[in-house]
Scaffold this motif. Structure first.
Motif, PDB file in Angstrom:
ATOM      1  N   HIS A 182       0.838  -1.205   0.000  1.00 40.19           N
ATOM      2  CA  HIS A 182       0.000   0.000   0.000  1.00 40.19           C
ATOM      3  C   HIS A 182       0.872   1.253   0.000  1.00 40.19           C
ATOM      4  N   SER A 183       1.859   1.286   0.879  1.00 45.91           N
ATOM      5  CA  SER A 183       2.740   2.449   0.981  1.00 45.91           C
ATOM      6  C   SER A 183       3.560   2.645  -0.288  1.00 45.91           C
ATOM      7  N   LYS A 186       1.237   3.800  -3.283  1.00 47.77           N
ATOM      8  CA  LYS A 186       0.779   5.191  -3.160  1.00 47.77           C
ATOM      9  C   LYS A 186       1.933   6.158  -3.387  1.00 47.77           C
ATOM     10  N   SER A 187       3.109   5.810  -2.906  1.00 46.99           N
ATOM     11  CA  SER A 187       4.275   6.659  -3.112  1.00 46.99           C
ATOM     12  C   SER A 187       4.616   6.775  -4.596  1.00 46.99           C
ATOM     13  N   THR A 189       2.471   6.167  -7.294  1.00 46.38           N
ATOM     14  CA  THR A 189       1.387   6.599  -8.193  1.00 46.38           C
ATOM     15  C   THR A 189       0.583   7.782  -7.677  1.00 46.38           C
ATOM     16  N   GLU A 191      -1.878   7.405  -5.683  1.00 46.41           N
ATOM     17  CA  GLU A 191      -3.183   6.843  -5.353  1.00 46.41           C
ATOM     18  C   GLU A 191      -2.996   5.554  -4.562  1.00 46.41           C
ATOM     19  N   THR A 192      -3.978   5.213  -3.755  1.00 42.11           N
ATOM     20  CA  THR A 192      -3.939   3.918  -3.095  1.00 42.11           C
ATOM     21  C   THR A 192      -4.201   2.837  -4.142  1.00 42.11           C
ATOM     22  N   TYR A 196      -6.770   3.272  -7.370  1.00 40.85           N
ATOM     23  CA  TYR A 196      -6.254   3.106  -8.732  1.00 40.85           C
ATOM     24  C   TYR A 196      -7.054   2.043  -9.475  1.00 40.85           C
TER      25      TYR A 196
END
Length: 259
Positions: A182-183, A186-187, A189, A191-192, A196
């Protein structure tokens, strides 16, 4: 290393917050790292996270957080004047899986022993051990293969849009823990993973609404939505109109433009 403000140790909520189900919300004022050897649950800036054992959490000043209790972990907190540690925190993802829990425990014991003795050199030695381990983690996390994991996850999403898909399933598909995936995603893109995935599903639904005669219910099923009602609600939130309104509006615009 110069002298700086810090806290370090072993946190046990049964001692600090006996009888409470959650800790009190607090404003983070120091750079923090928590080393989870047990499962944990924490809320940071209004977002709730499940933290598996073996995870390291890093938090910078300004965040507001609280945790579900009971909670037991190792922690270190350092003031903003320690630029070296602050730089480490800012360079790391909020959550990442790590094998450095034993290193952290031993380093924290060294820090506490040095504090009890009034021995700044011993305190610094403990922090230097943590810095060295973190530097290795940073190299691992920044390895290009982790960017490839994000691309692999996106490919997996596109190939499986019609299937129900959880965060755990996506993480398992690219061989990462859910929290770290998850991290990382998100970093990379902004988005989560699930946001996405939802956007990809809406984009496919838009194409299907305009290039075929499938019903919204059929499109919902083919795009991985659990029901037509849920599909309609998510679609409207994304586009401002329902699937039927979208199809009708686009068709009217097409015919009006070709009169």
């Amino acid at each position: 290393m110069a002298e700086f403000s810090y806290l370090a140790g072993y946190f046990n909520s049964d001692i600090s917050f006996p009888g409470l189900e959650t800790s009190r919300p607090r404003l983070v004022t120091m750079y923090e790292m928590e080393f989870y050897f047990e499962e944990g649950f924490t809320n940071i800036d209004g977002e709730y996270y499940h933290i598996p054992p073996g995870t390291i959490l890093s938090v910078s000043p300004g965040a507001v957080r609280y945790s579900r209790l009971p909670l037991r972990n190792y922690f270190i907190k350092v003031g903003p004047e320690c630029e070296e540690f602050a730089a480490f925190i800012r360079s790391m993802p909020r959550f990442f899986a790590s094998g450095m829990l034993d290193v952290a425990r031993n380093a924290i014991e060294e820090i506490l022993a040095g504090k009890a003795e009034g021995n700044l050199f011993r305190v610094n030695a403990g922090f230097n051990n943590i810095f060295a381990a973190l530097e290795e983690e940073r190299r691992r996390i920044r390895d290009p293969k982790h960017g490839a994991r994000v691309e692999e996850a996106i490919y997996y999403m596109k190939a499986n849009l019609q299937k129900p898909c959880t965060l755990s399933e996506l993480a398992r598909a690219v061989h990462l823990s859910p929290v770290y995936f998850h991290s990382l995603f998100k970093s990379a893109t902004g988005e989560t993973p699930l946001a996405y995935l939802t956007r990809l599903r809406i984009e496919r639904a838009e194409v299907m609404l305009l290039t075929g005669d499938l019903s919204p219910a059929e499109i919902a099923e083919m795009c991985g939505f659990s029901s037509e009602t849920y599909f309609s609600a998510v679609f409207k939130k994304s586009t401002g109109c329902t699937p039927r309104q979208y199809r009708l509006g686009k068709m009217k615009a097409y015919w009006n433009g070709n009169k």
